[in-house]
Design an enzyme around this catalytic site. Structure first.
Site, short mmCIF file in Angstrom:
data_model
loop_
_atom_site.label_atom_id
_atom_site.label_comp_id
_atom_site.label_asym_id
_atom_site.label_seq_id
_atom_site.Cartn_x
_atom_site.Cartn_y
_atom_site.Cartn_z
N GLU A 43 -14.46 3.50 36.56
CA GLU A 43 -15.26 2.29 36.86
C GLU A 43 -16.75 2.58 36.71
O GLU A 43 -17.51 1.74 36.23
CB GLU A 43 -14.94 1.80 38.28
N GLU A 78 -5.44 3.43 40.91
CA GLU A 78 -5.55 2.97 42.30
C GLU A 78 -4.26 2.39 42.84
O GLU A 78 -3.94 2.53 44.02
CB GLU A 78 -6.67 1.91 42.40
C1 3H9 Z 1 -10.60 4.84 43.80
O1 3H9 Z 1 -11.24 5.35 42.95
C2 3H9 Z 1 -10.93 3.51 44.45
C3 3H9 Z 1 -11.95 2.72 43.70
O2 3H9 Z 1 -11.38 1.97 42.64
C4 3H9 Z 1 -12.59 1.67 44.56
C5 3H9 Z 1 -13.19 2.05 45.83
C6 3H9 Z 1 -14.08 1.00 46.41
N1 3H9 Z 1 -10.46 12.36 46.18
O3 3H9 Z 1 -4.07 17.01 41.94
P1 3H9 Z 1 -4.70 18.32 42.05
C7 3H9 Z 1 -8.12 16.83 45.37
S1 3H9 Z 1 -9.21 5.57 44.44
C8 3H9 Z 1 -10.38 13.45 46.95
O4 3H9 Z 1 -3.92 19.41 42.69
P2 3H9 Z 1 -4.82 18.50 39.19
C9 3H9 Z 1 -6.67 17.08 45.66
O5 3H9 Z 1 -6.31 16.58 46.93
C10 3H9 Z 1 -9.12 7.13 43.61
N2 3H9 Z 1 -9.69 14.55 46.62
O6 3H9 Z 1 -5.28 18.86 40.67
C11 3H9 Z 1 -6.59 18.59 45.59
O7 3H9 Z 1 -7.13 19.08 46.80
P3 3H9 Z 1 -6.62 20.47 47.42
C12 3H9 Z 1 -8.56 6.99 42.25
C13 3H9 Z 1 -9.11 14.56 45.45
O8 3H9 Z 1 -5.73 19.22 38.31
C14 3H9 Z 1 -7.58 18.92 44.48
O9 3H9 Z 1 -8.43 17.78 44.37
N3 3H9 Z 1 -8.34 8.30 41.69
C15 3H9 Z 1 -9.16 13.46 44.58
O10 3H9 Z 1 -3.35 18.69 39.05
C16 3H9 Z 1 -6.93 19.18 43.16
O11 3H9 Z 1 -6.05 18.09 42.86
C17 3H9 Z 1 -7.13 8.86 41.66
O12 3H9 Z 1 -6.15 8.29 42.07
C18 3H9 Z 1 -9.89 12.32 44.98
N4 3H9 Z 1 -10.01 11.23 44.21
O13 3H9 Z 1 -5.07 16.93 39.03
C19 3H9 Z 1 -7.06 10.25 41.08
N5 3H9 Z 1 -8.46 13.76 43.45
O14 3H9 Z 1 -6.95 21.51 46.41
C20 3H9 Z 1 -6.35 11.17 42.04
C21 3H9 Z 1 -7.99 15.01 43.64
O15 3H9 Z 1 -7.38 20.58 48.69
N6 3H9 Z 1 -6.30 12.54 41.57
N7 3H9 Z 1 -8.38 15.49 44.82
O16 3H9 Z 1 -5.14 20.31 47.59
C22 3H9 Z 1 -5.45 12.97 40.61
O17 3H9 Z 1 -4.71 12.21 40.02
C23 3H9 Z 1 -5.44 14.43 40.31
O18 3H9 Z 1 -5.89 15.11 41.45
C24 3H9 Z 1 -6.29 14.85 39.10
C25 3H9 Z 1 -6.36 16.41 39.04
C26 3H9 Z 1 -5.63 14.32 37.84
C27 3H9 Z 1 -7.71 14.33 39.24
#
Ligand code: 3H9
Length: 709
Positions: A103, A123
């Site tokens: 975004e 999301e």
């Molecule tokens: C949003 O954006 C809302 C908005 O539209 C509007 C708001 C108003 N935040 O998965 P991994 C942490 S909603 C905080 O093992 P990978 C994860 O917990 C968000 N922490 O690595 C982990 O922590 P730990 C929309 C996050 O390489 C570490 O990072 N975004 C976030 O296999 C490593 O993660 C999503 O839905 C986050 N956003 O995959 C994306 N993301 O080491 C969600 C990750 O302490 N994330 N962490 O266990 C993912 O899909 C995957 O983590 C990603 C990396 C592909 C990024």
């Protein structure tokens, strides 16, 4: 935070810094606001590039902040302000641009991405919608049809996909040259553009809504995503943003969003496994496996061979029955080819060699036994394996509930034996239970856990008890469903209640699909049914329902025979229809046992099935067979169809209220004192006694109690 630097010349570089994925925390948002201001004020700067540290643009809003109060500058006005500036701003995307990250990029005037970058608006998988303008800007850029698909599914794609949708610019002119030429940025501000819609827009939206409602099984977010896109298609941008905000607020405050965000974190928590011995993911080295063998090429074995080969591991596939071997050597390569075609593999698939000789596994590093679920047969295989394999070979069993320690006991190195319990079809289903026995070494557990991860599974380490975690909890659930039939319910009634809750299939439809003979065989082995066992409703001192045994005795084994709890078009048929035979059978059964059918309310059906399962989950935690509630919840979400928007059984217990669960279990146990599974677990009572702490605190509580006991 975000750092600011001036590149040689006139470009300001803003770098998002919040490891590991540069999520948009309050500090990062503040950093962006400050650095954009600085770039605007600097007369030497004519254009701005935003990128992320360590090769990752941005993983979106910081999900960890969702639980607390909103601090720092909000995302929506921040992105709007970037879009409004009169110096061109480009997002330089490496790694990921997900959710709020994408975004933010949509608020920039240009987007450039590395060919391997992954982009998307996931999301919906967290119970939300793209609430920082994504639901309004994306359709204006790529059109309503493509945006509907991306936003309602949360699918992520690489940059070539988004280039074809013109989301990314192939920069024929550099950003600074845009500025020098004084080209207007008006057409680059997505909020000012109309939303391209197909001519039959109403019908598209209606059809999508119907499809999404069917697929979402009660989840709110996908429906809200369609509503936000309806607004994008029909309203001016500002009003569309108001709609987006209202929908987001509703979702944010829903229990479903909390459940889905919990599910996101529990999937990651289970990777950080620990055993009661103190061994854990960060102190145990895993071996890297390049050659493996699978013994037994039935349905499970075939799927396991494919799952291994897809990761590049070469596999010796062994089957001693010639007919089965001939069939598998035809079917498995075709399965592999199909799967490899569907995925973009980082490495070519491993070579599979077929053999009928167990001797051929002597060179491999790891063996997975997947023969028929019969202890004496498995013992025989393990005895053989330990004599033919090189010392140091890891020996794993795909048993779904038999004692791993007994298998380990017949080998030369019991420490190298673990369970690897796959779920059918093994190359598709995400769950893997890694079962450690009392003698399994940390290295063996670490290797199986890592191998699971390589295969793209959610691997959960569980203790060695009958049924392990998943099937142990399933037993009381199935048992209650059978008791409900005895008391007056029909299979359809029970299934409808469970499907309404969000399971893809109710318990009876599911049993028909899996094959009713599976449980029948296990009950026969346990001496609960079979020749010479009296057909009473009590067995081994507790209430027992012979109903499923009698259905099998009538030759009705489920879908494969075309009849089970339902009837199908024929053997292998898929569409379940209610069967008059079942109703007559149930009436005759009740008459024989002097049971009077009563009308059973949906609430009772749901409570008895779910709370009996949850109660067993508490027993499992108490027995230390699962390290924490997240492990149980991940198992149920990824292996047993538990609706993700209810978080998992243990999370659900917390949402219902532990006091309420305890009270209802006490009530049902009072009515059915001969059903031990309804007797509230001691751990549940203790948690209620200390004020029902939230699910995130249970692990700490259990560990403390264990230390003190
Ligand atoms: C949003 O954006 C809302 C908005 O539209 C509007 C708001 C108003 N935040 O998965 P991994 C942490 S909603 C905080 O093992 P990978 C994860 O917990 C968000 N922490 O690595 C982990 O922590 P730990 C929309 C996050 O390489 C570490 O990072 N975004 C976030 O296999 C490593 O993660 C999503 O839905 C986050 N956003 O995959 C994306 N993301 O080491 C969600 C990750 O302490 N994330 N962490 O266990 C993912 O899909 C995957 O983590 C990603 C990396 C592909 C990024």
């Amino acid at each position: 935070m975000a750092t600011y630097s001036r590149l040689p010349g006139s470009v300001a570089l803003i770098t998002l810094q919040n490891p590991p994925v540069n999520a948009l925390s309050a500090a990062v948002r503040q950093g962006i606001v400050d650095t954009v201001q600085r770039a605007l004020k600097d007369p030497k700067v004519t254009s701005v590039v935003i990128c992320g540290q360590n090769g990752k643009f941005c993983g979106g809003a910081d999900i960890r902040e969702f639980a607390g109060p909103m601090l720092g500058p909000p995302l929506v006005p921040m992105i709007h302000a970037i879009e409004a500036v009169d110096k061109p701003v480009a997002a330089a995307i490496e790694g990921v641009a997900l959710g709020g990250g994408l975004e933010l990029a949509l608020g920039c005037h240009y987007r450039i991405a590395h060919s391997k970058a992954l982009l998307g608006l996931p999301e919906v998988t967290l119970g939300l919608l793209p609430g920082a303008g994504g639901s309004q800007r994306l359709p204006r850029l790529i059109g309503l049809t493509a945006a509907l698909d991306l936003i309602t599914t949360g699918r992520q794609h690489d940059s070539s996909f988004f280039s074809s949708l013109h989301l990314l610019c192939v920069c024929s002119q550099s950003i600074s040259s845009v500025c020098v030429s004084g080209q207007s940025l008006d057409s680059r501000r997505l909020s000012t553009l109309p939303c391209p819609c197909p001519p039959d827009v109403d019908s598209l939206l209606d059809k999508t809504m119907v499809k999404v409602r069917q697929r979402s099984r009660g989840a709110l977010a996908p429906v809200a995503c369609v509503q936000a896109l309806m607004a994008a298609a029909s309203l001016p941008y500002t009003q569309g943003m108001e709609k987006e905000r209202d929908l987001l607020t509703t979702l944010f405050n829903s229990g479903q969003a909390r459940a889905l965000q919990y599910a996101f974190f529990s999937q990651r928590v289970v990777g950080k496994w620990s055993l009661p011995s103190g061994a854990s993911w960060d102190n145990s080295a895993a071996r890297t496996i390049s050659k493996a063998a699978v013994i037994g090429l039935g349905t499970m074995g075939r799927g396991i061979v494919v799952a291994l080969a897809l990761t590049g591991i070469s596999v010796v596939a062994v089957e001693t029955q010639e007919k089965q071997l001939a069939e598998a050597s035809q079917v498995v390569p075709a399965m592999l080819q199909r799967e490899a075609g569907r995925r973009s593999l980082a490495t070519p698939p491993g070579v599979i060699s077929f053999s009928s000789n167990l001797q051929d596994v002597c060179e491999v590093e790891l063996v997975i036994e997947a023969v028929f679920e019969d202890m004496s047969l498995k013992l025989q295989v393990f005895r053989h394996l330990t004599s033919v394999c090189r010392p140091g070979t890891l020996l794993c069993s795909n048993t779904s509930g038999l004692d791993i320690d007994r298998l380990a006991a017949v080998t030369q190195s019991p420490g190298l034996v673990v369970g690897m319990h796959f779920f059918a079809p093994a190359h598709v289903m995400k769950l893997l239970e890694v079962v450690y026995g009392p003698r399994s070494s940390p290295e063996a557990v670490a290797t199986a856990m890592q191998l699971g991860k390589r295969m793209g599974k959610v691997s959960v380490a569980v203790g060695n008890c009958p049924g392990f975690v998943g099937n142990r909890m399933l037993k009381p659930y199935l048992e209650q469903a059978n008791f409900l039939l005895e008391e007056g319910a029909t299979p359809q009634q029970v299934d409808e209640v469970l499907e309404e809750f969000g399971f893809p299939m109710g318990v009876f439809r599911m049993s028909d699909l899996s094959g009713l003979d599976v449980g029948w065989r296990i009950r026969k082995e346990a001496g609960l049914t079979g020749p010479g066992v009296e057909s009473t409703r009590t067995r081994q001192g507790r209430r027992y329902s012979p109903l499923p045994d009698q259905v099998c005795e009538a030759g009705r084994l489920g879908q494969k025979t075309g009849r089970g709890w339902y009837q199908y078009d024929g053997p292998g048929g898929r569409v379940a229809r209610s069967d008059h035979w079942v109703n007559i059978f149930l009436e005759a059964y009740r008459a024989e046992h002097g049971l009077v059918a009563r009308s059973i309310a949906p609430e009772e059906i749901l409570e008895r099935c779910l709370y009996a399962l949850i109660n067993e989950g508490f027993n499992i935690l108490q027995d230390a067979m699962a390290a924490g509630p997240e492990d149980i919840d991940a198992i149920y979400v990824f292996g047993y169809g538990w609706p993700r928007h209810h978080g998992g059984p243990m999370f659900h217990a917390g949402q219902v209220g532990l006091g309420r669960i305890l009270e209802r279990l006490q009530h049902h146990h009072h009515n059915h004192p001969d059903v031990p599974h309804l007797k509230p677990s001691t751990l549940l009572r203790r948690l209620v006694a200390v004020g029902s702490p939230p699910v995130q605190k249970w692990r700490e509580f259990i560990n403390k109690e264990r230390v003190h006991s």
